[in-house]
Write an enzyme that holds these catalytic residues in place. Sequence first.
Site, PDB file in Angstrom:
ATOM      1  N   ASN A 119      65.013  48.057  61.246  1.00 46.52           N
ATOM      2  CA  ASN A 119      65.511  49.289  60.313  1.00 46.52           C
ATOM      3  C   ASN A 119      66.515  49.772  61.127  1.00 46.52           C
ATOM      4  O   ASN A 119      66.290  50.605  62.004  1.00 46.52           O
ATOM      5  CB  ASN A 119      64.459  50.254  60.168  1.00 46.52           C
ATOM      6  CG  ASN A 119      64.823  51.548  59.332  1.00 46.52           C
ATOM      7  OD1 ASN A 119      65.827  51.683  58.935  1.00 46.52           O
ATOM      8  ND2 ASN A 119      63.827  52.331  58.832  1.00 46.52           N
ATOM      9  N   ARG A 141      65.267  46.511  56.347  1.00 50.61           N
ATOM     10  CA  ARG A 141      65.527  47.824  55.409  1.00 50.61           C
ATOM     11  C   ARG A 141      66.992  47.822  55.118  1.00 50.61           C
ATOM     12  O   ARG A 141      67.694  48.027  55.860  1.00 50.61           O
ATOM     13  CB  ARG A 141      64.734  48.729  56.237  1.00 50.61           C
ATOM     14  CG  ARG A 141      65.059  50.121  54.996  1.00 50.61           C
ATOM     15  CD  ARG A 141      64.644  51.353  55.714  1.00 50.61           C
ATOM     16  NE  ARG A 141      64.940  52.364  54.814  1.00 50.61           N
ATOM     17  CZ  ARG A 141      65.726  53.585  55.064  1.00 50.61           C
ATOM     18  NH1 ARG A 141      66.478  53.718  56.317  1.00 50.61           N
ATOM     19  NH2 ARG A 141      66.068  54.440  54.346  1.00 50.61           N
ATOM     20  N   HIS A 144      63.825  55.612  48.773  1.00 49.04           N
ATOM     21  CA  HIS A 144      62.423  55.431  49.121  1.00 49.04           C
ATOM     22  C   HIS A 144      61.451  54.542  48.419  1.00 49.04           C
ATOM     23  O   HIS A 144      60.256  54.764  48.433  1.00 49.04           O
ATOM     24  CB  HIS A 144      61.916  56.979  49.264  1.00 49.04           C
ATOM     25  CG  HIS A 144      62.625  57.833  50.126  1.00 49.04           C
ATOM     26  ND1 HIS A 144      62.839  59.273  49.543  1.00 49.04           N
ATOM     27  CD2 HIS A 144      62.946  57.992  51.357  1.00 49.04           C
ATOM     28  CE1 HIS A 144      63.416  59.958  50.544  1.00 49.04           C
ATOM     29  NE2 HIS A 144      63.551  59.088  51.598  1.00 49.04           N
ATOM     30  N   ARG A 198      69.930  68.261  53.184  1.00 49.47           N
ATOM     31  CA  ARG A 198      70.650  67.955  51.738  1.00 49.47           C
ATOM     32  C   ARG A 198      70.391  69.078  50.811  1.00 49.47           C
ATOM     33  O   ARG A 198      69.200  69.511  50.810  1.00 49.47           O
ATOM     34  CB  ARG A 198      70.278  66.669  51.427  1.00 49.47           C
ATOM     35  CG  ARG A 198      70.819  65.494  52.209  1.00 49.47           C
ATOM     36  CD  ARG A 198      69.941  64.244  51.669  1.00 49.47           C
ATOM     37  NE  ARG A 198      70.233  63.095  52.451  1.00 49.47           N
ATOM     38  CZ  ARG A 198      69.398  62.017  52.783  1.00 49.47           C
ATOM     39  NH1 ARG A 198      68.164  61.828  52.050  1.00 49.47           N
ATOM     40  NH2 ARG A 198      69.776  61.183  53.533  1.00 49.47           N
ATOM     41  N   GLU A 215      56.137  51.548  55.514  1.00 49.41           N
ATOM     42  CA  GLU A 215      57.178  50.782  54.941  1.00 49.41           C
ATOM     43  C   GLU A 215      57.366  49.517  55.589  1.00 49.41           C
ATOM     44  O   GLU A 215      57.702  48.552  54.948  1.00 49.41           O
ATOM     45  CB  GLU A 215      58.418  51.650  54.786  1.00 49.41           C
ATOM     46  CG  GLU A 215      58.546  52.873  54.040  1.00 49.41           C
ATOM     47  CD  GLU A 215      59.931  53.804  54.418  1.00 49.41           C
ATOM     48  OE1 GLU A 215      60.838  53.619  53.670  1.00 49.41           O
ATOM     49  OE2 GLU A 215      59.928  54.673  55.298  1.00 49.41           O
TER      50      GLU A 215
END
Length: 415
Positions: A10, A90, A179, A240, A382
């Site tokens: 990742n 990923r 996601h 964010r 994940e």
Amino acid sequence: MPDETVLVVNSGSSSLKYELRDATSGLRLGRGIVSRIGHDGTSLRYQVTGSEPIERPLPGASYAEAIAAMFGRFDEAGARLDGLVGAGHRVVHGGTEFSAPVVVDDDVLARIDALSSLAPLHNPVAVECIRLMKERDPQLPQVAVFDTAFHATLPWEAYSFAIPQDLAAEHQMRRYGFHGTSVEYVTGRTAALLGIPLAEINLIVCHLGNGASITAVEGGRSVDTSMGFTPLSGLVMGTRAGDFDASAVMFLQDSVGMTTAEVATLLERRSGLLGLTGDSDMAVVRDRAERGDEDALAALRLVAYRIRQYIGAYLATVPGVHAVVFTAGIGENDADLRQEVCGPLGHLGLEIDPERNTARVPDEGIVVGGGPIRVAVVPTDEEAEIAHHTVALVRTGSPARPGAATDHPEAKEHV
């Protein structure tokens, strides 16, 4: 050490996280991270199952040096890298090009690189890491698993923007969602937890971390999600802003005199919890709220309000929702937020059991609300999903079936 392993990579904008997994069981054998790549203070931290973590400085290391250090640490630990069946990466953005994991050849790598304008902080780094690993071992299969792929099933009315469609098509402007790898894993795990066939499960999955999104799942497939063309839209996040009026962007540019880059920095890196409170860490904001800090209390009300808005919208979108599911760092660990979100939704069929809500969350998940619409907490993994897709593609030429990573409860073991 098992005979066959799979490496999960990742790569972030300044980091390289990785895990080594048993290719059959999905069991985590070791994991590490190289932090602050290209900056002062670069370091490698690695931990093998059953051992204490080891940290070493890598002053000013590049991604090439980070990958070399990763493999060097495996060699030191005696990991059976000769048994690697593949490396799964990923990749944040697959655009409209990739709706499923894929084995990476030169053509695929070029197509991923061409999507860099849609994810400028992430796709170029993923491309660089895949290229470096292909150069290191040309025979080792490299597999790309896309954050956007699970959302490829969104219907037209969910992914389309109401702008001229020729413009949207030319520039690939649409809702993509992110996601997806986490939501895919959690969907499979929740189906097992509730004893409902994956093809029949209807969920609202709240992936709540520093980045946060909500996904409506119908029949095991994504049908709407809060993040859009980029990961900026939707919920209030660590830094964010989430949903923000486009006209306000034009106001900031035309009346305040901010540049496009300055507005982007404002909305992506200086807003959310950070903009509301001065802190981007939910645990810090929660602690401040418990001490009566008004800014923190107001921020938590806004966070919960925005989540409730999306839950309400998706209850109207998906008929017969079986459960609202909380996952990721905040979703799994902040019992107070779960109560703040679900408590006011009793009239919609959500109930929270205070005792179960504050209980330890087992790896397989827990049902914390037993009303007509259950409330569940399901830890995400994940890396397990990426590992299973990688092994399936290498062995059969096809991605794993959705939720395959949940077949092995031991895959959630931590080192």
